[in-house]
Scaffold this active site. Structure first.
Site, mmCIF file in Angstrom:
data_model
loop_
_atom_site.group_PDB
_atom_site.id
_atom_site.type_symbol
_atom_site.label_atom_id
_atom_site.label_comp_id
_atom_site.label_asym_id
_atom_site.label_seq_id
_atom_site.Cartn_x
_atom_site.Cartn_y
_atom_site.Cartn_z
ATOM 1 N N CYS A 49 8.599 -33.744 -26.386
ATOM 2 C CA CYS A 49 8.108 -34.368 -25.336
ATOM 3 C C CYS A 49 7.612 -35.769 -25.527
ATOM 4 O O CYS A 49 7.084 -35.987 -27.005
ATOM 5 C CB CYS A 49 6.711 -33.309 -24.950
ATOM 6 S SG CYS A 49 5.960 -33.758 -23.371
ATOM 7 N N HIS A 103 6.031 -37.374 -28.735
ATOM 8 C CA HIS A 103 4.625 -36.651 -29.283
ATOM 9 C C HIS A 103 4.717 -35.509 -29.657
ATOM 10 O O HIS A 103 3.503 -35.035 -30.256
ATOM 11 C CB HIS A 103 3.278 -37.342 -28.400
ATOM 12 C CG HIS A 103 3.513 -36.786 -27.005
ATOM 13 N ND1 HIS A 103 3.757 -37.623 -26.000
ATOM 14 C CD2 HIS A 103 3.652 -35.714 -26.552
ATOM 15 C CE1 HIS A 103 3.805 -36.972 -24.593
ATOM 16 N NE2 HIS A 103 3.770 -35.760 -25.079
ATOM 17 N N SER A 136 -4.046 -46.226 -17.515
ATOM 18 C CA SER A 136 -3.443 -45.982 -18.679
ATOM 19 C C SER A 136 -2.943 -47.579 -19.467
ATOM 20 O O SER A 136 -3.590 -48.440 -18.692
ATOM 21 C CB SER A 136 -1.792 -45.562 -18.407
ATOM 22 O OG SER A 136 -1.933 -44.294 -17.667
ATOM 23 N N HIS A 151 -1.736 -40.032 -27.775
ATOM 24 C CA HIS A 151 -0.782 -40.719 -26.666
ATOM 25 C C HIS A 151 -1.423 -40.381 -25.439
ATOM 26 O O HIS A 151 -0.880 -40.941 -24.429
ATOM 27 C CB HIS A 151 0.592 -39.782 -26.851
ATOM 28 C CG HIS A 151 0.320 -38.344 -26.216
ATOM 29 N ND1 HIS A 151 -0.595 -37.484 -26.915
ATOM 30 C CD2 HIS A 151 1.019 -37.978 -25.189
ATOM 31 C CE1 HIS A 151 -0.413 -36.264 -26.340
ATOM 32 N NE2 HIS A 151 0.349 -36.331 -25.253
HETATM 33 N N1 LIG Z 1 -1.194 -41.690 -16.335
HETATM 34 C C1 LIG Z 1 -1.401 -40.213 -15.993
HETATM 35 N N2 LIG Z 1 -1.711 -39.583 -17.202
HETATM 36 C C2 LIG Z 1 -1.754 -38.130 -17.337
HETATM 37 C C3 LIG Z 1 -1.405 -37.658 -15.852
HETATM 38 N N3 LIG Z 1 -1.803 -36.258 -16.146
HETATM 39 C C4 LIG Z 1 -1.878 -36.251 -17.446
HETATM 40 N N4 LIG Z 1 -2.014 -37.368 -18.026
HETATM 41 C C5 LIG Z 1 -2.244 -37.851 -19.505
HETATM 42 O O1 LIG Z 1 -1.141 -37.211 -20.368
HETATM 43 C C6 LIG Z 1 -1.521 -36.677 -21.357
HETATM 44 C C7 LIG Z 1 -0.492 -35.527 -21.725
HETATM 45 O O2 LIG Z 1 -0.615 -34.682 -22.440
HETATM 46 P P1 LIG Z 1 0.310 -33.576 -23.197
HETATM 47 O O3 LIG Z 1 -0.533 -33.017 -24.465
HETATM 48 O O4 LIG Z 1 0.669 -32.501 -22.466
HETATM 49 O O5 LIG Z 1 1.499 -34.497 -23.718
HETATM 50 C C8 LIG Z 1 -2.839 -36.046 -21.281
HETATM 51 O O6 LIG Z 1 -3.363 -36.086 -22.286
HETATM 52 C C9 LIG Z 1 -3.351 -37.054 -20.073
HETATM 53 O O7 LIG Z 1 -3.955 -38.051 -20.737
HETATM 54 C C10 LIG Z 1 -1.241 -38.277 -14.727
HETATM 55 O O8 LIG Z 1 -0.977 -37.878 -13.611
HETATM 56 N N5 LIG Z 1 -1.032 -39.737 -14.787
HETATM 57 MN MN LIG Z 2 3.652 -34.228 -23.522
#
Ligand SMILES: Nc1nc2c(ncn2[C@@H]2O[C@H](COP(=O)(O)O)[C@@H](O)[C@H]2O)c(=O)[nH]1
Ligand SMILES: [Mn+2]
Length: 372
Positions: free
Chosen positions: A78, A235, A269, A287
């Site tokens: 992922c 990640h 982001s 990440h």
């Molecule tokens: N820009 C966006 N960021 C998002 C969204 N939903 C989640 N997130 C971020 O992604 C990470 C993914 O985490 P993982 O551990 O599953 O790899 C999470 O920490 C959020 O900060 C979105 O819709 N848009």
């Molecule tokens: Mn992920």
């Protein structure tokens, strides 16, 4: 990087790269401490997006002399990729674009998928089913606009980008479920089981990377434009590192240049530059913002009435959220995540990252429903 992690026995040191501003769940810290006691563990690092996970915490890196598949998890490979869209902001019509992105439900056409697998050297090693699709959970393809940047990464204010978060879909889970029973104690890297796992892991990582690229290219094509890659960072993985095995669970690779720091669909982001000068951080960095509330508790935080559910499809940036799965719409709402600004402030304070650009979401494409 003048530090060596050699031949430790007993509990590994745990380094915390966060302050209380990043809202750390005590259960995740307990998990960090627990994993530090596993056999062969050399060093453990926790980042400000730290939160509890199934077998160990998410938002952490672990250096060990054994290979622990559970520290990579089921979604092997992922990652997050960021692409600049070659389309001016003035040409983007949000609702029309959101509709066009529905092509992401179909995935890559089989002939094209077969060509892409061949070009990636994956023919006959891993299938093409699902290639070009995002998957469920918190995976997404998000169209963003750059609000601030210093220009060093080739981005300018007002540029459009695609941030793609996706993994190895069902393949990672298949690999994990098919492991020999001895996985709990970790594999000896010299063992047949350890080597078999590494070979399958490499395929899943390559497949996931290819998948993110195909998602970005399909989305760009649907919007009548092309994309320029900026970075792609895995990640969930395990790699050889300084004579040991570096497991990253929800932690990006700090030794491969730029990485995206995802916020949420209700938060910005960032694109980060990484000096990779703090050996104890194990060449790793956050990440994402990390979960604040788990999926189950999000259901108690949103009233399931039409007005509240509809409100979840619009963001405070005037953006759109495309997600026809009602449970997912609730579980992944903005408040489920910590503030990325606090995470970024901690990373900067510990010398792990410098922000190069700040982007806000315009369209967050998840799934049109049915598949989780
Ligand atoms: N820009 C966006 N960021 C998002 C969204 N939903 C989640 N997130 C971020 O992604 C990470 C993914 O985490 P993982 O551990 O599953 O790899 C999470 O920490 C959020 O900060 C979105 O819709 N848009
Ligand atoms: Mn992920």
């Amino acid at each position: 990087m003048g530090i060596s992690f050699s031949g430790r026995t007993g509990r590994a040191p745990v380094r915390h790269f966060y302050t209380r501003d990043s809202w750390i769940d005590g259960r995740a810290e307990d998990q960090l401490a627990q994993v530090a006691g596993w056999s062969g563990m050399q060093s453990v690092a926790g980042f400000p997006d730290l939160h509890p996970g199934k077998f160990g915490p998410v938002g952490a890196a672990f250096l060990a002399d054994r290979i622990y598949p559970q520290l990579v998890g089921t979604d092997i490979g992922c990652g997050m990729g960021l692409w600049r869209l070659d389309l001016p902001r003035r040409k983007l019509k949000l609702d029309k674009a959101a509709k066009r992105l529905e092509v992401l439900e179909r995935g890559t056409d089989p002939a094209q998928a077969a060509d892409a697998l061949a070009a990636a050297g994956l023919t006959g090693q891993i299938g093409e089913a699902g290639l070009g699709t995002i998957g469920g959970g918190n995976h997404f393809c998000e169209l963003q606009t750059v609000e601030e940047t210093d220009g060093t990464a080739g981005l300018h204010k007002g540029d459009l980008c695609l941030l793609v978060h996706s993994g190895s879909r069902g393949y990672g889970a298949q690999i994990f479920d098919g492991l020999e029973d001895s996985w709990k104690a970790g594999f000896d890297p010299q063992s047949a089981a350890g080597n078999a796992y590494l070979a399958l892991h490499a395929r899943a990582v390559a497949w996931a990377r290819l998948n993110r690229r195909l998602i970005a290219e399909t989305a760009a094509d649907a919007l009548g434009t092309t994309v320029t890659p900026l970075c792609d960072s895995v990640h969930n993985s395990v790699v050889a590192h300084q004579g040991h095995w570096l497991h990253r669970k929800g932690a990006a690779e700090a030794d491969r240049g730029l990485v995206p720091l995802a916020g949420s669909r209700e938060a910005p982001s960032f694109l980060l530059a990484l000096p990779d000068t703090v050996p104890e951080a194990l060449s790793s960095v956050s990440h994402g913002a990390g979960r604040r509330y788990d999926r189950a508790s999000m259901h108690g935080r949103v009233r399931k009435v039409r007005s509240e559910l509809e409100a979840l499809t619009r963001t405070r940036f005037g953006g759109r959220v495309i997600c026809h799965d009602r449970d997912l719409l609730i579980e992944e709402a903005g408040p489920a995540y910590k503030a990325p600004e606090a995470v970024l402030a901690d990373l900067t304070a510990f010398g792990l990252a410098t922000p190069l650009a700040r982007m806000v979401p315009l369209i967050t494409y998840k799934t049109s429903g049915g598949q989780r």
